[in-house]
Enzyme design. Structure first.
Site, PDB file in Angstrom:
ATOM      1  N   ASN A 170       0.812  -1.228   0.000  1.00 30.02           N
ATOM      2  CA  ASN A 170       0.000   0.000   0.000  1.00 30.02           C
ATOM      3  C   ASN A 170       0.841   1.271   0.000  1.00 30.02           C
ATOM      4  OD1 ASN A 170       0.747  -0.544   2.674  1.00 30.02           O
ATOM      5  ND2 ASN A 170      -0.941   0.665   3.468  1.00 30.02           N
ATOM      6  N   THR A 250      -0.027 -13.035   8.519  1.00 31.58           N
ATOM      7  CA  THR A 250       1.376 -13.143   8.104  1.00 31.58           C
ATOM      8  C   THR A 250       2.298 -12.848   9.290  1.00 31.58           C
ATOM      9  OG1 THR A 250       0.811 -12.578   5.843  1.00 31.58           O
ATOM     10  CG2 THR A 250       3.095 -12.287   6.455  1.00 31.58           C
ATOM     11  N   ALA A 251       1.916 -11.896  10.127  1.00 29.19           N
ATOM     12  CA  ALA A 251       2.723 -11.600  11.326  1.00 29.19           C
ATOM     13  C   ALA A 251       2.837 -12.843  12.211  1.00 29.19           C
ATOM     14  CB  ALA A 251       2.101 -10.446  12.109  1.00 29.19           C
ATOM     15  N   GLU A 268       4.061  -3.887  12.435  1.00 32.04           N
ATOM     16  CA  GLU A 268       3.050  -2.848  12.276  1.00 32.04           C
ATOM     17  C   GLU A 268       1.958  -3.470  11.428  1.00 32.04           C
ATOM     18  OE1 GLU A 268       0.725  -0.435  10.913  1.00 32.04           O
ATOM     19  OE2 GLU A 268       2.335   0.492   9.757  1.00 32.04           O
ATOM     20  N   CYS A 301      -3.369   1.480   6.589  1.00 33.06           N
ATOM     21  CA  CYS A 301      -3.594   0.784   7.860  1.00 33.06           C
ATOM     22  C   CYS A 301      -4.173   1.713   8.916  1.00 33.06           C
ATOM     23  CB  CYS A 301      -2.300   0.142   8.349  1.00 33.06           C
ATOM     24  SG  CYS A 301      -0.962   1.319   8.522  1.00 33.06           S
ATOM     25  N   GLU A 478       7.958   2.272  16.233  1.00 38.58           N
ATOM     26  CA  GLU A 478       9.021   2.764  15.359  1.00 38.58           C
ATOM     27  C   GLU A 478       9.049   4.284  15.478  1.00 38.58           C
ATOM     28  OE1 GLU A 478       9.386   0.334  11.465  1.00 38.58           O
ATOM     29  OE2 GLU A 478       7.280   0.178  12.018  1.00 38.58           O
TER      30      GLU A 478
END
Ligand code: ADP
Length: 506
Positions: A170, A250-251, A268, A301, A478
């Protein structure tokens, strides 16, 4: 390990030549084809019109291994490079991004379909700024020594080792630079694996790092699918940090792979953020904030996709919202006049539409939109606002990642219900409030579960500020020193008072 070096014709995308091979140890490499069954390339298509853009090297375990080996070889030299020299090289990368900003913007728009004007004016300057900011921050790193009974505690940030950077489609170059800049500044070497739907600007970034003078192996790029290239990369024992932006499933897979070597992860992930419109809010501002959620076709997101309006403000809000949204032009993201472009991929549009169809079947009513664009078709989905949705319904609970908002109301003055609705998902990335009452806003903000709360604004970021999500929206923060903390092993050196004296403890 030696990989075959197959010269490929470089693809030309939006008039810009792009070398679509991997970039490993300072060399362009095509994919090995060990079993001669898998095609060593895959094709990336443009979401604008579905046109094939380029064949991309399709990496697998061999390329991931080679890239980590290159990053490991380069690590001692890069870690020992004086901070001022690392900072100089990162500024040179920023110079290169600025010099090629127009190319980067055009290629990014062709590949991911986000508006060309925002790539030109917002994203590419920000990519350059990411490198400049972390270069400067590196030189300011540190805090005063602590003293305990005359002993000094001197804290240093030691580069941790090669970092695997896994990025989504994205905001491809924005997120690649947001991870690579602090990792490189911290003295870690990196292997970037961009999303398979948007691989192109990462390849241009590899050229830019090379031209800027980064030593071979400091910045590496492996192209390919998540399961084929990403999975062996995050499982490699040579990787000492994993920074991932993407989906929750996926995380989980990455966390399982990282568990084997206890590799620290920064995640994230998704969000289902609320936009709280309080009764005393300026309805025009509230409507502007809501319409802003259609940026990048809602594939953000942070997007505040759940509009929660105080009952008495509903009509005024909707009036201003409809006034603005009907003026939005949907179409080709390369046109200056376009406000909403396409979604990333036909498969993704099917997913978005599935959420909307199920919501409509469950009784939701579209205020606007509710399906693919009738004229543009393909990847273009109408900006949508649904009412009549229940808090526990799928459309309120799950991240749609498209131009789809829901509207719910809460009784006047009922902050408890507002907070309950706002916090009532498994996510906690961000929250936005529109209000005329700062004190009430701050009282509500203090009760919200979110990594970032915006009051009467949206998407205002400062690279020194922490960024990340609570609950299933992420792990870690972050930005600023938080990024250095992640990419470094932090060391405390304690020295006894007086030269040569032996410390006595207890
Ligand atoms: P989406 O579903 O929106 O494509 P993902 O979270 O699957 O989001 O993808 C984000 C990034 O993660 C992409 O670069 C993708 O290739 C990568 N990826 C997907 N699966 C894995 C995996 N098992 N290990 C490492 N990376 C992965």
């Amino acid at each position: 390990m030696a990989l075959p070096e197959v010269p490929l014709p470089t693809a030309t995308v939006a008039g810009v030549p792009v070398d679509t091979r991997h970039w490993i140890g300072g060399t362009r490499l095509a994919s090995a084809d060990p079993d001669a069954t898998a095609a060593p390339y895959f094709t990336t298509h443009s979401p604008i019109d579905g046109a094939p853009l380029a064949g991309i090297a399709r990496g697998g375990a061999a390329e991931a291994r080679a890239a980590v080996a290159a990053a490991r070889d380069a690590f001692p030299g890069w870690a020992a490079t004086p901070p001022a020299e690392r900072a100089r090289l990162l500024h040179a990368v920023a110079d290169g991004v600025e010099a090629r900003a127009e190319d980067l913007a055009r290629v990014e728009t062709a590949d991911n379909g986000a508006l060309l004007r925002s790539h030109r004016r917002g994203v590419m300057p920000r990519v350059a700024h990411n490198f400049r900011y972390f270069a400067d921050r590196l030189l300011a790193l540190g805090h005063p020594d602590l003293t305990t009974r005359g002993h000094t505690h001197h804290v240093t940030w030691e580069p941790a080792g090669p970092a695997a950077l896994i990025t989504p489609w994205n905001a491809p170059l924005m997120l690649a630079s947001w991870k690579a800049a602090p990792a490189l500044a911290a003295g870690s070497t990196v292997v970037l694996k961009p999303a398979e739907w948007t691989p192109l600007t990462a390849s241009l970034l590899a050229d830019i790092t090379h031209e800027a003078g980064l030593p071979p192996g400091v910045f590496n790029l492996v192209q390919g699918y998540g399961a084929e290239a990403g999975a062996p990369l995050v499982a490699d024992p040579g990787v000492r940090r994993i920074s991932f932006t993407g989906s929750v499933p996926t995380a989980r897979r990455i966390a399982r792979a990282a568990a084997e070597h206890l590799t620290p992860c920064s995640f994230e992930l998704g969000g289902k953020s609320p936009l709280l419109v309080l009764a005393d809010a300026d309805p025009g501002l509230a409507a502007d904030l809501a319409v802003e959620q259609y940026d990048n076709a809602g594939q953000v997101c942070l997007a505040a996709t759940r509009v929660l309006v105080e009952e008495s403000a509903r009509d005024a809000f909707l009036g201003h919202f409809l006034d603005r949204v009907t003026k939005l032009t949907q179409g080709d993201p390369r046109d200056e006049a376009t406000g909403v472009g396409p979604c990333i991929h036909p498969r993704h549009v099917e997913r978005v539409d599935g959420f909307v169809r199920r919501a409509l079947a469950a009784g939701a009513t579209p205020v606007i939109g509710g399906g693919p664009h009738p004229g543009l078709g393909g990847t273009y989905y109408l900006p949508t606002l649904l009412t009549g949705v229940a808090q526990d319904s799928e459309i309120v609970q799950e991240e749609v990642f498209g131009p789809v908002l829901t509207l719910q109301t809460f009784p006047d003055g009922d902050d408890d219900t507002a907070v309950r609705l706002a916090n009532g998902t498994r996510f906690g990335l961000a929250a936005t409030l529109a209000t005329g009452d700062r004190e009430r806003a701050e009282r509500i903000a203090a009760r919200l579960v979110a990594g970032t709360v915006w009051i009467n604004c949206f998407f205002v970021r400062d690279l020194s500020a922490p960024f990340g999500g609570s609950r299933q929206s992420g792990v870690g923060r972050e930005g600023g020193d938080w990024s250095f903390d992640f990419y470094c092993d932090i060391k405390n050196t304690v020295t006894a008072p007086g030269a040569g004296e032996v410390a006595r403890h207890g």
